[in-house]
Scaffold this active site. Structure first.
Site, PDB file in Angstrom:
ATOM      1  N   LYS A  67      50.366  55.456  59.058  1.00  0.00           N
ATOM      2  CA  LYS A  67      50.480  56.624  59.952  1.00  0.00           C
ATOM      3  C   LYS A  67      51.718  57.451  59.612  1.00  0.00           C
ATOM      4  O   LYS A  67      51.658  58.672  59.517  1.00  0.00           O
ATOM      5  CB  LYS A  67      50.576  56.105  61.402  1.00  0.00           C
ATOM      6  CG  LYS A  67      50.484  57.162  62.458  1.00  0.00           C
ATOM      7  CD  LYS A  67      50.545  56.562  63.868  1.00  0.00           C
ATOM      8  CE  LYS A  67      49.702  55.315  64.029  1.00  0.00           C
ATOM      9  NZ  LYS A  67      49.558  54.883  65.414  1.00  0.00           N
ATOM     10  N   LYS A  79      55.651  46.753  64.386  1.00  0.00           N
ATOM     11  CA  LYS A  79      54.986  46.649  65.697  1.00  0.00           C
ATOM     12  C   LYS A  79      55.458  45.367  66.363  1.00  0.00           C
ATOM     13  O   LYS A  79      55.763  44.375  65.688  1.00  0.00           O
ATOM     14  CB  LYS A  79      53.462  46.594  65.519  1.00  0.00           C
ATOM     15  CG  LYS A  79      52.678  47.083  66.724  1.00  0.00           C
ATOM     16  CD  LYS A  79      52.444  48.585  66.688  1.00  0.00           C
ATOM     17  CE  LYS A  79      51.525  49.048  67.784  1.00  0.00           C
ATOM     18  NZ  LYS A  79      51.132  50.449  67.631  1.00  0.00           N
ATOM     19  N   LEU A 184      39.246  55.072  79.321  1.00  0.00           N
ATOM     20  CA  LEU A 184      39.757  56.285  79.974  1.00  0.00           C
ATOM     21  C   LEU A 184      41.187  56.055  80.444  1.00  0.00           C
ATOM     22  O   LEU A 184      41.545  56.365  81.578  1.00  0.00           O
ATOM     23  CB  LEU A 184      38.862  56.634  81.173  1.00  0.00           C
ATOM     24  CG  LEU A 184      37.446  57.070  80.807  1.00  0.00           C
ATOM     25  CD1 LEU A 184      36.551  57.062  82.043  1.00  0.00           C
ATOM     26  CD2 LEU A 184      37.466  58.459  80.160  1.00  0.00           C
TER      27      LEU A 184
HETATM   28  P1  NAD Z   1      45.661  52.370  78.063  1.00  0.00           P
HETATM   29  O1  NAD Z   1      45.941  50.936  78.291  1.00  0.00           O
HETATM   30  O2  NAD Z   1      46.322  53.387  78.920  1.00  0.00           O
HETATM   31  O3  NAD Z   1      44.096  52.648  78.139  1.00  0.00           O
HETATM   32  C1  NAD Z   1      43.128  51.775  77.642  1.00  0.00           C
HETATM   33  C2  NAD Z   1      41.893  51.922  78.544  1.00  0.00           C
HETATM   34  O4  NAD Z   1      40.846  51.172  77.952  1.00  0.00           O
HETATM   35  C3  NAD Z   1      42.095  51.365  79.964  1.00  0.00           C
HETATM   36  O5  NAD Z   1      41.635  52.302  80.907  1.00  0.00           O
HETATM   37  C4  NAD Z   1      41.269  50.086  79.956  1.00  0.00           C
HETATM   38  O6  NAD Z   1      40.742  49.762  81.230  1.00  0.00           O
HETATM   39  C5  NAD Z   1      40.175  50.441  78.968  1.00  0.00           C
HETATM   40  N1  NAD Z   1      39.517  49.315  78.328  1.00  0.00           N
HETATM   41  C6  NAD Z   1      40.042  48.141  77.913  1.00  0.00           C
HETATM   42  N2  NAD Z   1      39.096  47.363  77.359  1.00  0.00           N
HETATM   43  C7  NAD Z   1      37.942  48.070  77.419  1.00  0.00           C
HETATM   44  C8  NAD Z   1      36.611  47.819  76.996  1.00  0.00           C
HETATM   45  N3  NAD Z   1      36.259  46.677  76.408  1.00  0.00           N
HETATM   46  N4  NAD Z   1      35.674  48.763  77.225  1.00  0.00           N
HETATM   47  C9  NAD Z   1      36.002  49.923  77.823  1.00  0.00           C
HETATM   48  N5  NAD Z   1      37.243  50.218  78.241  1.00  0.00           N
HETATM   49  C10 NAD Z   1      38.200  49.302  78.045  1.00  0.00           C
HETATM   50  O7  NAD Z   1      46.015  52.629  76.509  1.00  0.00           O
HETATM   51  P2  NAD Z   1      46.283  54.029  75.797  1.00  0.00           P
HETATM   52  O8  NAD Z   1      47.750  54.299  75.755  1.00  0.00           O
HETATM   53  O9  NAD Z   1      45.361  55.056  76.335  1.00  0.00           O
HETATM   54  O10 NAD Z   1      45.874  53.664  74.292  1.00  0.00           O
HETATM   55  C11 NAD Z   1      44.509  53.546  73.925  1.00  0.00           C
HETATM   56  C12 NAD Z   1      44.421  53.188  72.447  1.00  0.00           C
HETATM   57  O11 NAD Z   1      45.070  54.205  71.680  1.00  0.00           O
HETATM   58  C13 NAD Z   1      45.119  51.876  72.077  1.00  0.00           C
HETATM   59  O12 NAD Z   1      44.395  51.232  71.049  1.00  0.00           O
HETATM   60  C14 NAD Z   1      46.473  52.332  71.530  1.00  0.00           C
HETATM   61  O13 NAD Z   1      47.028  51.419  70.600  1.00  0.00           O
HETATM   62  C15 NAD Z   1      46.080  53.630  70.853  1.00  0.00           C
HETATM   63  N6  NAD Z   1      47.196  54.555  70.712  1.00  0.00           N
HETATM   64  C16 NAD Z   1      47.858  55.002  71.813  1.00  0.00           C
HETATM   65  C17 NAD Z   1      48.928  55.871  71.642  1.00  0.00           C
HETATM   66  C18 NAD Z   1      49.684  56.429  72.826  1.00  0.00           C
HETATM   67  O14 NAD Z   1      50.463  57.352  72.653  1.00  0.00           O
HETATM   68  N7  NAD Z   1      49.477  55.923  74.031  1.00  0.00           N
HETATM   69  C19 NAD Z   1      49.315  56.292  70.362  1.00  0.00           C
HETATM   70  C20 NAD Z   1      48.584  55.837  69.257  1.00  0.00           C
HETATM   71  C21 NAD Z   1      47.526  54.956  69.445  1.00  0.00           C
HETATM   72  C1  PPY Z   2      51.474  54.113  67.731  1.00  0.00           C
HETATM   73  O1  PPY Z   2      51.402  55.310  67.377  1.00  0.00           O
HETATM   74  O2  PPY Z   2      50.548  53.307  67.480  1.00  0.00           O
HETATM   75  C2  PPY Z   2      52.651  53.619  68.415  1.00  0.00           C
HETATM   76  O3  PPY Z   2      52.863  52.433  68.427  1.00  0.00           O
HETATM   77  C3  PPY Z   2      53.559  54.581  69.095  1.00  0.00           C
HETATM   78  C4  PPY Z   2      54.854  54.755  68.364  1.00  0.00           C
HETATM   79  C5  PPY Z   2      54.932  55.708  67.378  1.00  0.00           C
HETATM   80  C6  PPY Z   2      56.140  55.881  66.720  1.00  0.00           C
HETATM   81  C7  PPY Z   2      57.237  55.146  67.075  1.00  0.00           C
HETATM   82  C8  PPY Z   2      57.138  54.181  68.061  1.00  0.00           C
HETATM   83  C9  PPY Z   2      55.939  54.004  68.725  1.00  0.00           C
END
Ligand code: NAD
Ligand code: PPY
Length: 354
Positions: A67, A79, A184
Site C-alpha cells: 500500500k 501491523k 457497514l
Molecule cells: P469496522 O469494524 O468499523 O466495520 C466492520 C463491519 O463489518 C462491522 O459493522 C461488522 O459488524 C461487520 N462484519 C464483521 N463480520 C462480518 C461478516 N461476516 N459479514 C458481514 N458483516 C460483517 O471496520 P472498518 O474500519 O470499517 O474496516 C473495514 C475493513 O476495511 C477492514 O478489513 C479494515 O482492515 C479495512 N480498512 C479500514 C481502514 C480504515 O481507515 N478504517 C483503512 C484501510 C483498510
Molecule cells: C491500513 O490502511 O490498513 C491501516 O492499518 C491504517 C494505517 C495506515 C497508515 C498508518 C497507520 C495505520
C-alpha cells in the site's frame, strides 16, 4: 497454517508477548523498513490460535508495504495484532486498558521502527490511550494532536476506486448499478451512503442488525451474511474482514467487479487469476483502501492539508486504471499487476537508514 510455516515469513521483524493475566497475545510484525519506518494499524480480535494471529499479522504487514509503495508514501509496512482471549465486546474496560498499555509498551520498545494506527476494533480514542505511553501512534483524536479517524477518507478512496473500475469495466457511472456492500462499519457505512447518493441500488449485509436497520432507512436492501458471495450484483464491495474470496468462490462470484476496503480480500494466490479468467474486474485492496494511509501519513508525517490529502485520494482512480492497463498488457491478474506497479514505483528509490 502450522506454526513452522507462520514463522517462515520473509518480513524483517516479529515481536511477540503473552500476558497470562488477561490471556492476551500481542504480535507486531514489521514487513519492510527499506523505504522508511514501518506503519500499519492495530487489529484486536479473537483468533482460533496464536499461530492464526501470527499469520494474519504477517499478511497484513505485507499488504501495508504494498500500500505504501503503490501510493508513493515514504514508509514501510507493519501491523499489530492483539489476539484477545474473547471477542472484543466481551472484554471489560479495565482489561482493555491493561491490554492497551502493554501494547503501547511493546510499540515503544521498537523505538519508532513501527508506528501504529487504528484498525478493526481499535479507534482514535484507543490511539489516545496508546499515546499516553508511546509517541509512535497515528490517528489520535484531533484535540489530542492527531489526524483523527481515517475511515471517511478510506471510504472516499474506495468510492473513487469504484467509479474508475465501473468505467474501465464498461459499466459507465454508478447511477443504476447494483452495489453490494459487505460490512457497514466505519468505512462500509460511509461507502454505502456515497454509492446511494451516486444513484446506485444498494444491497447490504452485516452481522450487526442495527447497522442493517440504519441502512434500510436510506433505501438499502438487506442480504443475509451467508448469501453474500452468491448474490448477483454489478459491484461487490467487501468492507468487513479479509479472506472473503478464495478460488472456489472466485469461480462462481456473480459480480462484474470487486471493489472494497477489506485488507487481504483474496484468500489464496489462485483467486486473482480465476477472477481475471471470468472477466470479473478485481480492484486490489492495497490500492483501493489507501485513503486511510494518505490521511494518516499525509497529515501527520508529510504535513499535508486536507485539500492535498483529498487530491492524493482522488489519484487512487488513476493508479487503479494503470493497474488494469498493466494487467491487460501483461496478461496477468490485477493483483499481480498492482504488485508490479508497487515495485516499479519503489525500484528507483534509495534504501534509507531507519
Ligand atoms: P469496522 O469494524 O468499523 O466495520 C466492520 C463491519 O463489518 C462491522 O459493522 C461488522 O459488524 C461487520 N462484519 C464483521 N463480520 C462480518 C461478516 N461476516 N459479514 C458481514 N458483516 C460483517 O471496520 P472498518 O474500519 O470499517 O474496516 C473495514 C475493513 O476495511 C477492514 O478489513 C479494515 O482492515 C479495512 N480498512 C479500514 C481502514 C480504515 O481507515 N478504517 C483503512 C484501510 C483498510
Ligand atoms: C491500513 O490502511 O490498513 C491501516 O492499518 C491504517 C494505517 C495506515 C497508515 C498508518 C497507520 C495505520
Amino acid at each position: 497454517m502450522n506454526v513452522d510455516d507462520a514463522l517462515r515469513w520473509d518480513g524483517e521483524l516479529t515481536l511477540t508477548r503473552h500476558d497470562p493475566e488477561t490471556g492476551t497475545t500481542f504480535i507486531i510484525r514489521v514487513d519492510s523498513l527499506r523505504h522508511g519506518r514501518s506503519a500499519g494499524g492495530t487489529r484486536a480480535a479473537h483468533y482460533g490460535s496464536p499461530t492464526a494471529a501470527l499469520e494474519d499479522a504477517g499478511r497484513l504487514a505485507g499488504a501495508m508495504t504494498l500500500k505504501m509503495a503503490v501510493s508513493n508514501l515514504p514508509m514501510g509496512g507493519g501491523k499489530s495484532v492483539i489476539a484477545l482471549p474473547a471477542p472484543r465486546q466481551d472484554i471489560d474496560a479495565a482489561t482493555w486498558n491493561r491490554i492497551l498499555s502493554l501494547h503501547a509498551e511493546n510499540i515503544d520498545r521498537l523505538n519508532g521502527a513501527y508506528w501504529t494506527g487504528p484498525d478493526v476494533n481499535t479507534s482514535s480514542a484507543d490511539m489516545d490511550i496508546l499515546g499516553d505511553t508511546t509517541n509512535f501512534v497515528f490517528g489520535r483524536s484531533i484535540d489530542r494532536g492527531g489526524a483523527g479517524s481515517s475511515a471517511l477518507n478510506t471510504a472516499v478512496g474506495v468510492f473513487e476506486a469504484m467509479k474508475a473500475t465501473a468505467q474501465f469495466r464498461g459499466l459507465g457511472d454508478l447511477d443504476g448499478l447494483t452495489v453490494l456492500v459487505q460490512g457497514l462499519g466505519a468505512v462500509g457505512g460511509h461507502l454505502a451512503t456515497m454509492a446511494a447518493q451516486a444513484g446506485a441500488r444498494l444491497l447490504v449485509t452485516d452481522v450487526n442488525s442495527e447497522r442493517i436497520a440504519w441502512a434500510q432507512d436510506f433505501g438499502c436492501s438487506p442480504v443475509s451474511p451467508a448469501e453474500v458471495t452468491a448474490t448477483p450484483c454489478d459491484i461487490f464491495a467487501p468492507c468487513a474482514m479479509g479472506g472473503v474470496i478464495d478460488s472456489t468462490i472466485a469461480r462462481q462470484l456473480p459480480a462484474s467487479a470487486v471493489v472494497g476496503a477489506a485488507n487481504n480480500t483474496l484468500a489464496d494466490d489462485e483467486a486473482g487469476s480465476v477472477l481475471r479468467d471470468r472477466d470479473v474486474l478485481y480492484a486490489p485492496d492495497f490500492v483501493t483502501n489507501a485513503g486511510g494511509a494518505f490521511h494518516l501519513v499525509g497529515h501527520e508525517v508529510l504535513g499535508w492539508d486536507a485539500d492535498t490529502v483529498a487530491g492524493h485520494i482522488r489519484g487512487i482512480g488513476q493508479t487503479l486504471t494503470q493497474v488494469y492497463e498493466i494487467s491487460d498488457a501483461e496478461g496477468v491478474s490485477t493483483d499481480t499487476a498492482a504488485r508490479t506497479l508497487a515495485r516499479r514505483r519503489t525500484d528507483s528509490l534509495e534504501a534509507v537508514a531507519v
